[in-house]
Design a protein around this motif. Structure first.
Motif, PDB file in Angstrom:
ATOM      1  N   PRO A 145     -23.761 -67.240 -45.911  1.00 18.74           N
ATOM      2  CA  PRO A 145     -25.004 -67.037 -45.159  1.00 18.74           C
ATOM      3  C   PRO A 145     -25.118 -67.928 -43.932  1.00 18.74           C
ATOM      4  O   PRO A 145     -26.002 -67.737 -43.123  1.00 18.74           O
ATOM      5  N   GLY A 146     -24.248 -68.947 -43.771  1.00 11.17           N
ATOM      6  CA  GLY A 146     -24.148 -69.654 -42.507  1.00 11.17           C
ATOM      7  C   GLY A 146     -24.978 -70.902 -42.345  1.00 11.17           C
ATOM      8  O   GLY A 146     -25.020 -71.486 -41.253  1.00 11.17           O
ATOM      9  N   MET A 147     -25.647 -71.349 -43.404  1.00 11.29           N
ATOM     10  CA  MET A 147     -26.518 -72.532 -43.264  1.00 11.29           C
ATOM     11  C   MET A 147     -25.726 -73.775 -42.861  1.00 11.29           C
ATOM     12  O   MET A 147     -26.111 -74.509 -41.953  1.00 11.29           O
ATOM     13  N   ARG A 148     -24.637 -74.013 -43.558  1.00 10.34           N
ATOM     14  CA  ARG A 148     -23.832 -75.196 -43.257  1.00 10.34           C
ATOM     15  C   ARG A 148     -23.316 -75.149 -41.823  1.00 10.34           C
ATOM     16  O   ARG A 148     -23.374 -76.147 -41.088  1.00 10.34           O
ATOM     17  N   GLU A 149     -22.808 -74.006 -41.419  1.00 12.53           N
ATOM     18  CA  GLU A 149     -22.226 -73.898 -40.080  1.00 12.53           C
ATOM     19  C   GLU A 149     -23.284 -74.072 -38.989  1.00 12.53           C
ATOM     20  O   GLU A 149     -23.046 -74.726 -37.969  1.00 12.53           O
ATOM     21  N   ILE A 150     -24.458 -73.477 -39.189  1.00 11.11           N
ATOM     22  CA  ILE A 150     -25.519 -73.615 -38.196  1.00 11.11           C
ATOM     23  C   ILE A 150     -25.926 -75.075 -38.040  1.00 11.11           C
ATOM     24  O   ILE A 150     -26.058 -75.598 -36.924  1.00 11.11           O
ATOM     25  N   ASP A 167     -35.972 -64.110 -45.471  1.00  9.08           N
ATOM     26  CA  ASP A 167     -36.584 -63.217 -46.462  1.00  9.08           C
ATOM     27  C   ASP A 167     -35.714 -63.023 -47.692  1.00  9.08           C
ATOM     28  O   ASP A 167     -36.094 -62.273 -48.599  1.00  9.08           O
ATOM     29  N   ILE A 168     -34.557 -63.681 -47.770  1.00 14.32           N
ATOM     30  CA  ILE A 168     -33.695 -63.485 -48.933  1.00 14.32           C
ATOM     31  C   ILE A 168     -33.430 -64.809 -49.641  1.00 14.32           C
ATOM     32  O   ILE A 168     -33.344 -65.868 -49.013  1.00 14.32           O
ATOM     33  N   ASN A 169     -33.280 -64.720 -50.941  1.00 10.22           N
ATOM     34  CA  ASN A 169     -33.161 -65.911 -51.771  1.00 10.22           C
ATOM     35  C   ASN A 169     -31.817 -66.617 -51.616  1.00 10.22           C
ATOM     36  O   ASN A 169     -31.730 -67.825 -51.852  1.00 10.22           O
ATOM     37  N   ARG A 170     -30.785 -65.901 -51.266  1.00  8.89           N
ATOM     38  CA  ARG A 170     -29.491 -66.560 -51.124  1.00  8.89           C
ATOM     39  C   ARG A 170     -29.584 -67.703 -50.115  1.00  8.89           C
ATOM     40  O   ARG A 170     -28.993 -68.780 -50.316  1.00  8.89           O
ATOM     41  N   VAL A 171     -30.304 -67.495 -49.035  1.00  9.31           N
ATOM     42  CA  VAL A 171     -30.481 -68.561 -48.039  1.00  9.31           C
ATOM     43  C   VAL A 171     -31.255 -69.721 -48.654  1.00  9.31           C
ATOM     44  O   VAL A 171     -30.963 -70.895 -48.393  1.00  9.31           O
ATOM     45  N   ALA A 172     -32.228 -69.413 -49.506  1.00 10.30           N
ATOM     46  CA  ALA A 172     -32.969 -70.472 -50.194  1.00 10.30           C
ATOM     47  C   ALA A 172     -32.043 -71.293 -51.087  1.00 10.30           C
ATOM     48  O   ALA A 172     -32.111 -72.528 -51.104  1.00 10.30           O
ATOM     49  N   GLU A 173     -31.173 -70.621 -51.830  1.00 10.63           N
ATOM     50  CA  GLU A 173     -30.256 -71.319 -52.737  1.00 10.63           C
ATOM     51  C   GLU A 173     -29.350 -72.282 -51.984  1.00 10.63           C
ATOM     52  O   GLU A 173     -29.160 -73.440 -52.384  1.00 10.63           O
ATOM     53  N   VAL A 174     -28.797 -71.788 -50.891  1.00 11.90           N
ATOM     54  CA  VAL A 174     -27.877 -72.627 -50.126  1.00 11.90           C
ATOM     55  C   VAL A 174     -28.631 -73.767 -49.451  1.00 11.90           C
ATOM     56  O   VAL A 174     -28.177 -74.910 -49.430  1.00 11.90           O
ATOM     57  N   SER A 175     -29.802 -73.485 -48.910  1.00 11.82           N
ATOM     58  CA  SER A 175     -30.608 -74.530 -48.272  1.00 11.82           C
ATOM     59  C   SER A 175     -30.957 -75.617 -49.273  1.00 11.82           C
ATOM     60  O   SER A 175     -30.877 -76.815 -48.976  1.00 11.82           O
ATOM     61  N   LYS A 176     -31.318 -75.219 -50.475  1.00  8.48           N
ATOM     62  CA  LYS A 176     -31.660 -76.193 -51.512  1.00  8.48           C
ATOM     63  C   LYS A 176     -30.469 -77.068 -51.851  1.00  8.48           C
ATOM     64  O   LYS A 176     -30.588 -78.288 -51.970  1.00  8.48           O
ATOM     65  N   ALA A 177     -29.317 -76.432 -52.022  1.00  9.81           N
ATOM     66  CA  ALA A 177     -28.122 -77.194 -52.387  1.00  9.81           C
ATOM     67  C   ALA A 177     -27.715 -78.165 -51.292  1.00  9.81           C
ATOM     68  O   ALA A 177     -27.237 -79.269 -51.575  1.00  9.81           O
ATOM     69  N   LEU A 178     -27.928 -77.783 -50.038  1.00 14.07           N
ATOM     70  CA  LEU A 178     -27.539 -78.644 -48.924  1.00 14.07           C
ATOM     71  C   LEU A 178     -28.585 -79.700 -48.617  1.00 14.07           C
ATOM     72  O   LEU A 178     -28.279 -80.687 -47.931  1.00 14.07           O
ATOM     73  N   GLY A 179     -29.800 -79.494 -49.099  1.00 13.75           N
ATOM     74  CA  GLY A 179     -30.875 -80.422 -48.772  1.00 13.75           C
ATOM     75  C   GLY A 179     -31.601 -80.049 -47.498  1.00 13.75           C
ATOM     76  O   GLY A 179     -32.273 -80.890 -46.888  1.00 13.75           O
ATOM     77  N   ALA A 180     -31.467 -78.806 -47.075  1.00 13.10           N
ATOM     78  CA  ALA A 180     -32.163 -78.329 -45.882  1.00 13.10           C
ATOM     79  C   ALA A 180     -33.550 -77.814 -46.261  1.00 13.10           C
ATOM     80  O   ALA A 180     -33.854 -77.581 -47.431  1.00 13.10           O
ATOM     81  N   GLY A 181     -34.383 -77.602 -45.235  1.00  7.07           N
ATOM     82  CA  GLY A 181     -35.707 -77.062 -45.472  1.00  7.07           C
ATOM     83  C   GLY A 181     -35.671 -75.553 -45.562  1.00  7.07           C
ATOM     84  O   GLY A 181     -34.792 -74.896 -44.994  1.00  7.07           O
ATOM     85  N   PHE A 182     -36.653 -74.984 -46.289  1.00 12.22           N
ATOM     86  CA  PHE A 182     -36.706 -73.527 -46.418  1.00 12.22           C
ATOM     87  C   PHE A 182     -38.150 -73.081 -46.571  1.00 12.22           C
ATOM     88  O   PHE A 182     -38.928 -73.661 -47.339  1.00 12.22           O
ATOM     89  N   LEU A 183     -38.492 -72.024 -45.834  1.00 11.47           N
ATOM     90  CA  LEU A 183     -39.774 -71.344 -45.959  1.00 11.47           C
ATOM     91  C   LEU A 183     -39.478 -69.868 -46.201  1.00 11.47           C
ATOM     92  O   LEU A 183     -38.762 -69.239 -45.409  1.00 11.47           O
ATOM     93  N   GLY A 184     -39.998 -69.313 -47.298  1.00 10.19           N
ATOM     94  CA  GLY A 184     -39.699 -67.941 -47.652  1.00 10.19           C
ATOM     95  C   GLY A 184     -40.691 -66.947 -47.107  1.00 10.19           C
ATOM     96  O   GLY A 184     -41.900 -67.189 -47.120  1.00 10.19           O
ATOM     97  N   VAL A 185     -40.155 -65.835 -46.603  1.00  5.04           N
ATOM     98  CA  VAL A 185     -40.966 -64.666 -46.248  1.00  5.04           C
ATOM     99  C   VAL A 185     -40.371 -63.523 -47.066  1.00  5.04           C
ATOM    100  O   VAL A 185     -39.710 -62.636 -46.536  1.00  5.04           O
ATOM    101  N   PRO A 186     -40.556 -63.554 -48.397  1.00  5.51           N
ATOM    102  CA  PRO A 186     -39.780 -62.672 -49.276  1.00  5.51           C
ATOM    103  C   PRO A 186     -39.995 -61.199 -48.990  1.00  5.51           C
ATOM    104  O   PRO A 186     -41.134 -60.752 -48.797  1.00  5.51           O
ATOM    105  N   ALA A 187     -38.877 -60.472 -48.950  1.00  2.88           N
ATOM    106  CA  ALA A 187     -38.957 -59.026 -48.785  1.00  2.88           C
ATOM    107  C   ALA A 187     -39.838 -58.461 -49.884  1.00  2.88           C
ATOM    108  O   ALA A 187     -39.680 -58.795 -51.059  1.00  2.88           O
ATOM    109  N   SER A 188     -40.768 -57.608 -49.504  1.00  2.00           N
ATOM    110  CA  SER A 188     -41.826 -57.239 -50.451  1.00  2.00           C
ATOM    111  C   SER A 188     -41.965 -55.738 -50.656  1.00  2.00           C
ATOM    112  O   SER A 188     -43.012 -55.262 -51.089  1.00  2.00           O
ATOM    113  N   MET A 189     -40.917 -54.954 -50.349  1.00  4.93           N
ATOM    114  CA  MET A 189     -40.990 -53.536 -50.668  1.00  4.93           C
ATOM    115  C   MET A 189     -40.941 -53.365 -52.185  1.00  4.93           C
ATOM    116  O   MET A 189     -40.530 -54.280 -52.926  1.00  4.93           O
ATOM    117  N   ALA A 190     -41.328 -52.208 -52.654  1.00  2.00           N
ATOM    118  CA  ALA A 190     -41.483 -51.994 -54.094  1.00  2.00           C
ATOM    119  C   ALA A 190     -40.192 -52.246 -54.864  1.00  2.00           C
ATOM    120  O   ALA A 190     -40.221 -52.686 -56.016  1.00  2.00           O
TER     121      ALA A 190
END
Length: 867
Positions: A145-150, A167-190
């Motif tokens: 997802p590119g968090m480390r590279e960015i 809007d996706i959790n994978r970015v949250a997982e990686v951000s958490k593991a790296l110690g980066a900040g994350f704000l979710g706008v979760p995809a909310s379709m049915a």
């Protein structure tokens, strides 16, 4: 001027945050349209993955016979149709959010999986003034997802200085593991699962609409990120401890005592494993009598050869192996600085401890013996090696003559007419002795040459280290690469059969995972029958080959499970059909070898060059045995040995002593001899056997114990940690180094990224790919082209899998382990001896491995997993 104290960069996802989501609905539509079920697992496997990986995962979800490339092309055609009715639009509030971020005084970039021209310039170009002047957009498709590279590679910040909005959790997982900040706008379709996924990850802050992001929320995020309080643990659970930590003994943790592992007697068995000690010979079990020895040395798990706990009868192989190793080193060839490997069974797993010689006078005395004894073998290596092969083949043939025929009502008449004076029933016991004796003798032959092979290489290795202090272990090993040995012959047979299938036009009939279907289809055509004849010819002896190491009774051979060789053949056929080369890159390896040798030899004086040539010549002469002996001992001899024990299991059932054929493996070898005496003597006397009920109850007791032991992961080591690991065999074969011991103890945690793994760079090359975690040979069929194979250890018979893998990462092994040697011979980048790869990595993780430096870095986590 920034109004935030910690956050310096905000990175916004383009699709789903700044632009409307035009991917999720198409993914759901595509999957269901093609017969798949859209689940959380499917969503995790597709969202945030590189395009080809996403395509492959969609194909798997729908069971489509398409490649990842074909599937992703079909997906984008579907998306083009969707866009006709649902065009890409900037989300309401995007301009206001960007203005708020500018007011906050932070740099702003956005990222996505398409190129800048498609995503940024076309749809967000009119908002260009709000983005970073140099890097307004990052295309992360090649490193999702590119968090480390960015953060690190592109902007050069620390992880806790960057806030990701996605809007996706994978970015949250990686951000958490790296110690980066994350704000979710979760995809909310049915059909979406992202809100629940983020909650499970521990995302503290989410918004339903980007218009809810204001300066007050940004300041709160900034404060929590600075305080290390941005993430919450669902249910109040603690962060998982890093693999390798927690292995310190209770006494040494937090005390002045030198760091050590727990002692054998300090660790209780896993639940259900109580009473395990009674299953094994007493001298293999840690005891109070031997405690002084056991608490004075390091013991490490030999999970290279025994990947799972050994059954009681299986412990005889450990006895035979380590007896052969010990007498060769200690009593026959007198290795100067090493005696034998002491062995213990702990909770069903094998642990070994190298016995070193440290007294200089004793080393000097042993050197004199070694030079004379080893010198004789080195001077006559080729002729003695030829004799060795004959001796081992004769032993294997002798094993084949062992027989456990059911006991007759009456002895054959020939016992009388030939005046034999002994019964055929006695042959059951005699043949059991012969089988066990042959096993012990064949393992003595195993080490007749092996330790000398290692010794010859080690002398060359030490010369190179002294002459070229900066040279890597890998470069020295590559100077002897490019070998052509018997151990590669089974894989060569598969390549030959693949080419023949293509020539005969029967390649479409070979289905790797369905032997019955394959052989039935081949039998229906003349060319198929011709190919089948070639297959049958190759089987003996080349398919008498274990899919793993052959040290336990429950491993498949290519003969017992034809799906294994057929899968390999099918893979080679696929590569041939794609126009790829399937041969081992021997010519390239030889050219690289000669180039390395010439480069370093040129740095020597004439006198040094002569010595270099002599030692290199010896090393190349003895080196093939280090790998080739495998096929004679671990494969041919062991396959016959285990087959005969299965026959003995049938004999016990036929005699009415046991209930099922694998009951035989729940006796140890001494108990089994007693059982055979019970059967034969009771038969001779004409009375019922005397231990049937006793042993039925004992086997019922032992079965769940063995299951509990095998279900538990063994500790990597016991006992005190040496200041420095110096035993050459522990280092070169097992990869047990000073650094590895520190990692096991959790003493190497220097603040580096928790997802980094380090091991031994065994075979050169840098590759990136998705992880395929395989814990045993039974899972080899799951490996997909281009994946990075992660496993406890590879076996020599995994050559066909190497044809599709991008690289290999193992828990175990040193520079001269089978895994390292085979990877070099296949030209496959590899890192061995990482210690924790199978604990820290999951199938679907994307990693970069460097086979030269020994570094493995997680680039992105598998769906639903944290890095």
């Amino acid at each position: 001027m920034s109004k935030l104290n910690k956050i310096r960069l905000v990175a916004l996802d383009s699709d789903g945050v700044l632009l409307n989501d035009t991917y999720s609905p198409v993914i759901e539509r595509f999957v269901t349209k093609h017969g798949g079920e859209y689940t959380a697992a499917v969503e995790r496997g597709v969202w945030g993955s590189p395009q080809l990986a996403a395509g492959q995962n969609m194909a798997l979800a729908c069971r489509l016979p398409w490649s990842g490339k074909e599937t992703i092309a079909a997906f984008f055609r579907e998306r083009d149709e969707y866009l006709k009715e649902h065009p890409i639009q900037v989300m309401p509030g995007a301009a206001e959010l960007l203005a708020t971020l500018r007011e906050a005084g932070v740099r702003v970039t956005c990222y996505g999986g398409r190129n800048r021209e498609y995503t940024f310039d076309k749809y967000l170009g009119h908002l260009r003034e709000f983005f970073d002047a140099e890097i307004p957009y990052v295309d992360v498709n090649d490193f999702r997802p590119g968090m480390r590279e960015i953060v690190r590679d592109i902007f050069g910040y620390d992880f806790d200085e960057v806030l990701f909005v996605d809007d996706i959790n994978r970015v949250a997982e990686v951000s958490k593991a790296l110690g980066a900040g994350f704000l979710g706008v979760p995809a909310s379709m049915a059909h979406n699962f992202q809100r629940a996924e983020m909650a499970a990850t521990g995302v503290r802050h989410t918004v339903d609409d980007i218009r809810q992001i204001d300066l007050a929320l940004l300041r709160r995020l900034d404060d929590e990120l600075a305080a290390g309080a941005l993430w919450q643990e669902p249910g109040g659970s603690a962060q998982p401890q890093a693999a390798g930590a927690g292995q310190l003994s209770e006494r040494s943790a937090g005390s002045a005592e030198p760091p050590r592992f727990a002692f054998f007697h300090e660790v209780p068995p896993p639940a259900g494993g109580e009473g395990w000690e009674s299953m094994y010979p007493y001298y293999l079990i840690p005891s109070e009598e031997t405690r002084a020895e056991e608490t004075s040395r390091l013991w490490f798990a030999d999970t290279m050869h025994w990947s799972r706990g050994t059954h009681p009868l299986g412990s005889v192989v450990a006895e035979a192996a380590y007896f052969g190793a010990a007498q060769s080193s200690t009593r026959i060839f007198s290795l100067p600085a090493s005696l034998g490997l002491d062995v213990r069974v702990q909770h069903g797993y094998l642990y070994i401890s190298p016995i070193a010689v440290s007294d200089p006078d004793e080393i000097a005395r042993r050197v004199e013996h070694f030079q004379e004894r080893a010198g004789f073998y080195y001077q006559n290596w080729d002729s003695l090696y030829a004799r060795w092969k004959d001796k081992v083949v004769a032993l294997v043939d002798d094993m084949r003559t062992v027989s456990f025929a059911p006991l007759p009502e009456y002895e054959p008449m020939e016992v009388v007419t030939e005046a034999r004076g002994r019964s055929t029933a006695w042959e059951v016991i005699a043949d059991y002795h012969r089988l066990m004796d042959d096993l012990f003798v064949v393992w003595q032959h195993h080490f007749e040459f092996l330790n000398l092979g290692y010794g010859g290489y080690i002398v060359f290795f030490q010369f190179c280290k002294e002459a070229f202090p900066e040279i890597s272990e890998q470069l020295i090993a590559r100077m002897v690469a490019g070998i052509d040995i018997l151990a590669f012959r089974p894989d060569e047979e598969l390549r030959t059969l693949a080419r023949l299938a293509c020539e005969l036009g029967v390649h479409d009939l070979i289905v790797g995972d369905d032997p019955e279907k394959t052989f039935a289809a081949l039998a229906g055509t003349a060319d198929g029958q011709k190919w089948q004849q070639a297959y049958d010819t190759a089987k003996d002896p080349w398919f008498n080959y274990f899919a793993e190491y052959g040290f336990t009774h429950d491993q498949d051979t290519w003969l017992s499970n034809p799906a294994i060789p057929l899968t390999g053949i099918a893979r080679y056929i696929g590569r041939l059909q794609a126009g790829e080369e399937i041969e081992r890159p021997v010519a390239r390896l030889l050219a690289e070898r000669d180039e390395i040798v010439a480069e370093y030899r040129s740095l020597l004086t004439d006198e040094e060059a002569v010595q270099f040539d002599e030692l290199l010549g010896l090393s190349r002469q003895v080196y093939p045995y280090i790998e080739e002996h495998n096929i004679y001992i671990e494969h041919w001899a062991h396959s016959v040995f285990w087959h005969k024990l299965w026959e003995l299991g049938d004999f016990l059932v036929a005699s009415g002593f046991t209930r099922q054929r694998d009951d035989v493996f729940f006796f140890n070898r001494f108990e089994l001899e007693q059982v055979l005496h019970d059967i034969v003597q009771s038969w001779a006397i004409g009375v019922p056997q005397r231990g049937v009920q006793r042993w039925a109850a004992e086997i019922d007791r032992r079965r769940p114990i063995v299951a509990a032991l095998q279900a538990a992961n063994p500790l990597p080591a016991y006992g005190p940690a040496p200041e420095e690991v110096v035993d050459p065999f522990a280092i070169m074969n097992y990869g047990v180094t000073t650094e590895r011991v520190a990692a096991w103890l959790g003493l190497d945690q220097d603040g580096g990224a928790a997802d980094n793994l380090t091991g031994i760079g065994a075979s050169p090359g840098v590759v990136e790919g998705s992880v395929r975690l395989l814990r045993s040979e039974r899972d080899l069929g799951d490996l997909r082209p281009g994946e990075v194979l992660v496993c406890p250890i590879t076996a020599p018979s995994w050559g066909p899998a190497f044809s599709v893998a991008a690289g290999v990462v193992t828990d175990i092994g040193g520079m001269m382990s089978h895994a390292a040697i085979v990877c070099r011979e296949y030209g496959l980048p590899a890192v061995v001896g990482t210690g924790f790869a199978t604990m820290r990595l999951q199938t679907g993780d994307r990693v970069r491995l460097d086979g030269t430096t020994g570094e493995v870095v997680v680039l992105s986590a598998a769906a639903g997993q944290a890095v």
